[in-house]
Design a protein around this motif. Structure first.
Motif, PDB file in Angstrom:
ATOM      1  N   GLY A 685      29.352  56.258 -20.149  1.00  0.00           N
ATOM      2  CA  GLY A 685      30.741  56.307 -20.594  1.00  0.00           C
ATOM      3  C   GLY A 685      31.696  55.798 -19.535  1.00  0.00           C
ATOM      4  N   VAL A 686      31.519  56.237 -18.283  1.00  0.00           N
ATOM      5  CA  VAL A 686      32.388  55.783 -17.191  1.00  0.00           C
ATOM      6  C   VAL A 686      32.222  54.282 -16.978  1.00  0.00           C
ATOM      7  N   GLY A 687      30.972  53.818 -17.020  1.00  0.00           N
ATOM      8  CA  GLY A 687      30.725  52.391 -16.817  1.00  0.00           C
ATOM      9  C   GLY A 687      31.367  51.534 -17.896  1.00  0.00           C
ATOM     10  N   GLU A 688      31.255  51.961 -19.157  1.00  0.00           N
ATOM     11  CA  GLU A 688      31.848  51.192 -20.258  1.00  0.00           C
ATOM     12  C   GLU A 688      33.379  51.228 -20.193  1.00  0.00           C
ATOM     13  N   LEU A 689      33.955  52.354 -19.782  1.00  0.00           N
ATOM     14  CA  LEU A 689      35.413  52.406 -19.605  1.00  0.00           C
ATOM     15  C   LEU A 689      35.850  51.427 -18.526  1.00  0.00           C
ATOM     16  N   GLY A 690      35.139  51.419 -17.411  1.00  0.00           N
ATOM     17  CA  GLY A 690      35.474  50.496 -16.338  1.00  0.00           C
ATOM     18  C   GLY A 690      35.338  49.050 -16.746  1.00  0.00           C
ATOM     19  N   ALA A 691      34.396  48.774 -17.660  1.00  0.00           N
ATOM     20  CA  ALA A 691      34.186  47.411 -18.149  1.00  0.00           C
ATOM     21  C   ALA A 691      35.116  47.069 -19.306  1.00  0.00           C
ATOM     22  N   ASP A 692      36.065  47.985 -19.607  1.00  0.00           N
ATOM     23  CA  ASP A 692      37.051  47.775 -20.676  1.00  0.00           C
ATOM     24  C   ASP A 692      36.386  47.656 -22.046  1.00  0.00           C
ATOM     25  N   ARG A 693      35.400  48.557 -22.280  1.00  0.00           N
ATOM     26  CA  ARG A 693      34.744  48.610 -23.599  1.00  0.00           C
ATOM     27  C   ARG A 693      34.876  50.046 -24.123  1.00  0.00           C
ATOM     28  N   GLU A 700      29.061  56.723 -26.233  1.00  0.00           N
ATOM     29  CA  GLU A 700      28.161  57.277 -25.208  1.00  0.00           C
ATOM     30  C   GLU A 700      28.567  58.706 -24.850  1.00  0.00           C
ATOM     31  N   LEU A 701      29.865  58.939 -24.627  1.00  0.00           N
ATOM     32  CA  LEU A 701      30.328  60.256 -24.196  1.00  0.00           C
ATOM     33  C   LEU A 701      30.265  61.290 -25.311  1.00  0.00           C
ATOM     34  N   ARG A 702      30.448  60.860 -26.536  1.00  0.00           N
ATOM     35  CA  ARG A 702      30.477  61.798 -27.666  1.00  0.00           C
ATOM     36  C   ARG A 702      29.165  62.552 -27.813  1.00  0.00           C
ATOM     37  N   ARG A 703      28.063  61.941 -27.402  1.00  0.00           N
ATOM     38  CA  ARG A 703      26.750  62.578 -27.573  1.00  0.00           C
ATOM     39  C   ARG A 703      26.639  63.889 -26.801  1.00  0.00           C
ATOM     40  N   ILE A 704      27.345  63.994 -25.670  1.00  0.00           N
ATOM     41  CA  ILE A 704      27.253  65.200 -24.843  1.00  0.00           C
ATOM     42  C   ILE A 704      27.784  66.414 -25.593  1.00  0.00           C
ATOM     43  N   PHE A 705      28.622  66.189 -26.616  1.00  0.00           N
ATOM     44  CA  PHE A 705      29.288  67.280 -27.337  1.00  0.00           C
ATOM     45  C   PHE A 705      28.581  67.642 -28.649  1.00  0.00           C
ATOM     46  N   LEU A 724      36.287  61.078 -22.073  1.00  0.00           N
ATOM     47  CA  LEU A 724      36.259  60.987 -23.536  1.00  0.00           C
ATOM     48  C   LEU A 724      37.678  60.804 -24.084  1.00  0.00           C
ATOM     49  N   ALA A 725      38.654  61.518 -23.516  1.00  0.00           N
ATOM     50  CA  ALA A 725      40.038  61.392 -23.960  1.00  0.00           C
ATOM     51  C   ALA A 725      40.554  59.975 -23.745  1.00  0.00           C
ATOM     52  N   ASP A 726      40.216  59.373 -22.596  1.00  0.00           N
ATOM     53  CA  ASP A 726      40.596  57.988 -22.340  1.00  0.00           C
ATOM     54  C   ASP A 726      40.112  57.064 -23.448  1.00  0.00           C
ATOM     55  N   GLU A 739      39.982  68.060 -31.112  1.00  0.00           N
ATOM     56  CA  GLU A 739      39.108  69.168 -31.523  1.00  0.00           C
ATOM     57  C   GLU A 739      38.101  69.486 -30.412  1.00  0.00           C
ATOM     58  N   LEU A 740      37.553  68.439 -29.810  1.00  0.00           N
ATOM     59  CA  LEU A 740      36.592  68.660 -28.725  1.00  0.00           C
ATOM     60  C   LEU A 740      37.277  69.269 -27.507  1.00  0.00           C
ATOM     61  N   LEU A 741      38.531  68.848 -27.256  1.00  0.00           N
ATOM     62  CA  LEU A 741      39.275  69.426 -26.145  1.00  0.00           C
ATOM     63  C   LEU A 741      39.526  70.911 -26.377  1.00  0.00           C
TER      64      LEU A 741
END
Length: 914
Positions: A685-693, A700-705, A724-726, A739-741
């Motif tokens: 999730g962090v990597g894809e955010l950094g890559a602007d995707r 990716e991050l949603r699976r943790i929840f 995830l919020a980003d 809802e997840l928050l």
């Protein structure tokens, strides 16, 4: 054709050429060249040949030879190897010198730690290589004692680039010394017919053609078999014709050796019998023991006959059986009573050498003997204190074999298994478990066995029934006033909860059992177990108790690791970093590499959560030590942390190799799968955010929840909810993320830990509606994130982006400008670029950031540069990072031009960042 000891090495031209090429390329390529083959394949002849060549080329040659008799004597082979260098021990740093002397029985036993023995060996070898290149010859590596092999393995993994070459021999299967990056093994197959015939004819010219063909065929390409057959037939000591029926080659050879030994007088036979059960003793010790066996004085003149018959060789002051095969044959042809007599004589002669005497005394026992078994158990405890864990395990195993009482036998076997666990030897633990399975165990030993069943990978199962069983055993230990065992079992149960949650009821069961143990509530073991088992409900209690501990752990650094684990689990990351750093310093000083790898891996994730993305600080070293000590789960944990750092730094690859390795580990160790996979998803999730995707990041991050997803992990939801919020804001999924928050807020409770508050406050600000966003950002900026540059910069980027979308472009520029500068200083290149894009959209010209020279440094180079900038010497850095001081110097030689500097004094300035 090449020669060794004046005789041709027939049929080994390829191997000889390879060894000489490796000698010429010392310092480049593989450090270790190994020769693997069956007994009699000619391994020792090749080793002797390359040693002679090395000496002729000016090499210093150090030699050690393994033997079955010394396989359980800690550091015996290492002592052989380093004996010519012991006069240099005074030049070593104090801890290293004391450890080496103690390992060799020349100092106080309490000073021994395997790490400092290994570092001392490394320093001696690389220092010796300054004047001349060094060749290390290790014959019969598979027969060497485990502490020596472990120390030498540590050394060869750090010899790349040094003028030290290693050649070793081993029977199959290969006994690896280093790893795939350092070892190159060559298999010695049997000689072909042509070479076998040539070798046979060089030793015997009187065989008929038919008999010659039979010998070649029956020898099966074994050089030793060909030579021994030729010797036996040439001298007429063994009558054998082409009409004789086939016999197994080993039986034939043993018969040949036995016939040869049978020619000795009683004194000569006593000498070879003693030497066979303790190959490598001094000449004086062998003669003294032979005198006891023979019942009359045995003088040095009696050595001549065994030497003439090529049963015995003399090397310096040592008396050696001529080959391992001869030793095996002599031992097998000795009666049991004769072997015990020889062992008893050696135990008497070697009384001053406690380890060797004890082992011979145990071998001299006929049947079971509790007195000797108890002595072995005490010797094992002494070996354990000296850092010889493998030897201690072997001695406990032998003590178990000598124990008349089945219960005592099982207890000692379990002790051996517990030490095997420390060594990472899964197969050995499984073997012990099978051996004690049908034994009537005491309650305590039954609990120890249960703990062993889940020791590897932090528990073999997180099934609720298995965790509850551990808790039940802990309660029984508490009732029996065995507090240490109770807390050990509860800590193991709580760890299983961390890796994979068995449910609220089981977590509560652990907590209730922990509270029943009669120790103070601030005991670090209690806090760690509570933090692991119930990170949220008990976090206020744990945080209060942690607050009672000063930052130096009350002057007890051995407790700092547990305090660090407790703080980490409840989300007090800054406090966790402080305690873990103190614990890491202590573990380094003690040389406890397995626990050091674990502590570094945990600290690497503490750093990730604090926004410190420098793999060289913890993660890279944790990967290296985790792999080196066989701790796959901790190595995988650290690999994921490295991948997160790569994602932040703009080195992201959706098919990141480190994440693939971590996932593979999770599949192989399903008990750790939930936590590991959650970490993998956060890294992605962090990597894809950094890559602007952002679309991919959200998935990716949603699976943790998702409760039924393999990557579901309650605590790590708090770590990733901000990211995830980003992704949610940028993909139109605000309602789902809110809802997840809300669920995360309920998890964290009314007084969340500081680390969790950072994530929750960030997510609340990012997901707020336009009416409340400004106030939410203002609160978050003065909240938990205010002291942490990474988290504050993310807030400023989000705030600036929101202001720009509200058409407040001028106001947006200041937070965006500050965020851009912070990201650039932290090395978060893609995040800085995103802030720059927002600034351009707000009407401010773009920028061209200067390249950071540290980006050209490897993780280890960055670590060395930082330590050198702090003023540490090369030796101090080497001791900190488990490298030789010369290796540190070589790294600095490469670091200076990369940083554009010419001296050590310029390092601090070159590494400084705005």
């Amino acid at each position: 054709m090449t020669t060794a000891a004046g005789r041709p090495i027939v049929g080994r031209e390829t191997e000889t050429r390879l060894l000489r090429q490796r000698l010429e390329a010392v310092g480049d390529g593989p450090v270790v060249t190994g020769l693997v083959g069956e007994p009699g394949a000619g391994k020792t002849a090749l080793l002797d040949d390359i040693a002679a060549v090395a000496r002729s080329r000016g090499f210093a040659v150090l030699v050690a030879r393994g033997s079955a008799a010394e396989a359980n004597l800690p550091f015996a082979s290492l002592h052989q190897l380093l004996r010519p260098l012991m006069h240099k021990v005074d030049q070593l740093p104090g801890l290293q010198g004391r450890a080496l002397r103690a390992a060799f029985g020349m100092g106080e036993a309490d000073d021994v730690t395997p790490l400092f023995v290994s570092l001392a060996t490394l320093e001696l070898l690389v220092d010796h290589a300054v004047a001349a290149p060094v060749l290390v010859c290790l014959d019969d590596l598979d027969q060497m004692d485990r502490p020596s092999v472990d120390a030498l393995g540590f050394v060869v993994r750090r010899l790349q680039g040094e003028r030290v070459a290693v050649v070793c021999t081993s029977r199959p299967p290969v006994t690896e010394l280093g790893d795939r990056s350092t070892d190159a093994w060559v298999a010695l197959d049997g000689l072909d017919v042509e070479a076998s015939t040539e070798l046979l004819r060089s030793r015997s010219t009187r065989l008929s053609p038919a008999l010659e063909q039979r010998v070649v065929r029956e020898a099966g390409g074994s050089p030793l078999a060909l030579i021994e057959f030729a010797t036996a037939l040439e001298t007429g000591r063994q009558t054998w014709t082409d009409l004789d029926s086939d016999l197994p080659m080993t039986t034939r050879l043993e018969t040949a050796f036995a016939v040869r030994a049978g020619e000795l007088d009683h004194a000569g036979r006593a000498i070879v019998d003693v030497a066979a059960v303790d190959d490598g003793s001094s000449i004086g010790d062998v003669l003294a023991a032979a005198t006891i066996v023979h019942g009359a004085e045995v003088g040095a003149e009696s050595l001549a006959a065994p030497q003439a018959l090529r049963l015995l060789t003399i090397s310096g002051d040592r008396c050696l059986i001529a080959s391992p095969l001869i030793g095996s044959a002599l031992r097998q042809t000795m009666s049991a009573s004769r072997r015990r007599q020889a062992h008893a004589a050696l135990a008497e002669v070697l009384a001053a050498d406690r380890d060797r005497a004890m082992w011979h005394r145990a071998a001299a026992v006929d049947g079971r003997d509790e007195e000797v078994a108890a002595d072995l158990e005490r010797a094992a405890a002494d070996a354990r204190r000296r850092g010889a864990v493998a030897t201690a395990a072997a001695w406990l195993d032998r003590a178990a074999a000598l124990s008349p009482d089945p219960a005592a036998r099982a207890s000692r076997l379990l002790g051996s298994a517990e030490l095997a666990f420390e060594l990472g030897r899964f197969d050995q633990v499984e073997e012990v478990k099978a051996r004690v399975a049908g034994t009537e165990l005491s309650v305590r030993d039954r609990s120890r066995l249960t703990w062993l069943e889940g020791a590897f990978h932090d528990g073999s199962s997180s099934e609720p029934t298995e965790v509850s069983r551990l808790v039940g055993l802990a309660r029984r230990a508490t009732a029996d006033h065995d507090v240490d065992l109770a807390l050990q079992l509860l800590f193991g149960a709580a760890r299983r909860v961390w890796w994979r949650d068995p449910g609220h009821e089981v977590r509560g069961e652990i907590v209730r059992a922990v509270r029943e143990v009669p120790v103070p509530p601030g005991d670090p073991r209690i806090l760690a177990a509570m933090g692991l088992a119930e990170s949220f409900d008990l976090s206020p209690t744990v945080i209060v108790q942690l607050g009672q501990w000063p930052s130096d752990a009350g002057g007890r650094p051995e407790l700092a690791g547990l305090l660090g684990i407790a703080a980490f689990c409840v989300g007090e990351f800054e406090r966790a970093d402080t305690f873990l750093t103190l614990g890491i310093q202590e573990l380094r000083a003690q040389g406890r590499l397995s626990l050091l790898a674990e502590a570094l891996a945990i600290r690497s994730w503490t750093e990730v959560n604090l926004g410190i993305f420098e793999p060289a600080r913890s993660a890279e070293e944790a990967v290296r030590l985790g792999d080196e000590t066989g701790q796959a789960v901790w190595a995988a944990t650290a690999r994921v942390a490295v991948a997160v750092a790569d994602g932040v730094a703009g080195r992201w690859d959706p098919r990141h190799a480190l994440l693939a390795e971590a996932e593979h580990t999770a599949v192989r160790t399903p008990n750790a799968s939930s936590s590991l996979l959650a970490g993998v998803q956060q890294a992605r999730g962090v990597g894809e955010l950094g890559a602007d995707r952002p679309e991919q990041a959200y998935g990716e991050l949603r699976r943790i929840f998702v409760a039924d997803d393999p990557a579901f992990q309650r605590v790590q939801q708090l770590w990733s909810v901000g990211y995830l919020a980003d992704a949610a804001v940028r993909t139109g999924r605000r309602d789902d993320a809110r809802e997840l928050l809300e669920a995360s807020v309920r998890l964290a409770g009314p007084t969340p830990a500081s680390g969790h508050a950072i994530a929750l406050e960030y997510a609340a600000a990012v997901l707020a509606d336009d009416a409340s966003a400004e106030a939410a950002f203002a609160d978050a900026l003065v909240g938990a994130a205010r002291s942490y540059p990474w988290h504050r910069a993310r807030l400023q980027l989000a705030q600036g982006s929101w202001l720009r979308r509200q058409r407040r472009a001028v106001e947006s520029r200041e937070p965006l400008r500050v965020a851009r500068g912070t990201f650039a200083a932290l090395g978060a290149a893609t995040w800085a670029a995103r802030a720059d894009q927002e600034l351009r959209a707000a009407g401010e010209p773009g920028w061209h950031p200067e390249a950071d020279p540290r980006e050209d440094l490897s993780a280890q180079e960055a670590q060395i540069a930082e330590l050198a900038a702090q003023g540490l010497s090369n030796r101090e850095i080497g001791q900190r990072l488990f490298l030789s001081h010369r290796t540190v110097g070589s790294h600095l030689y490469r670091i200076f031009p990369k940083l554009g500097i010419t001296s050590r004094s310029q390092l601090a300035g070159a590494l400084a960042r705005d």
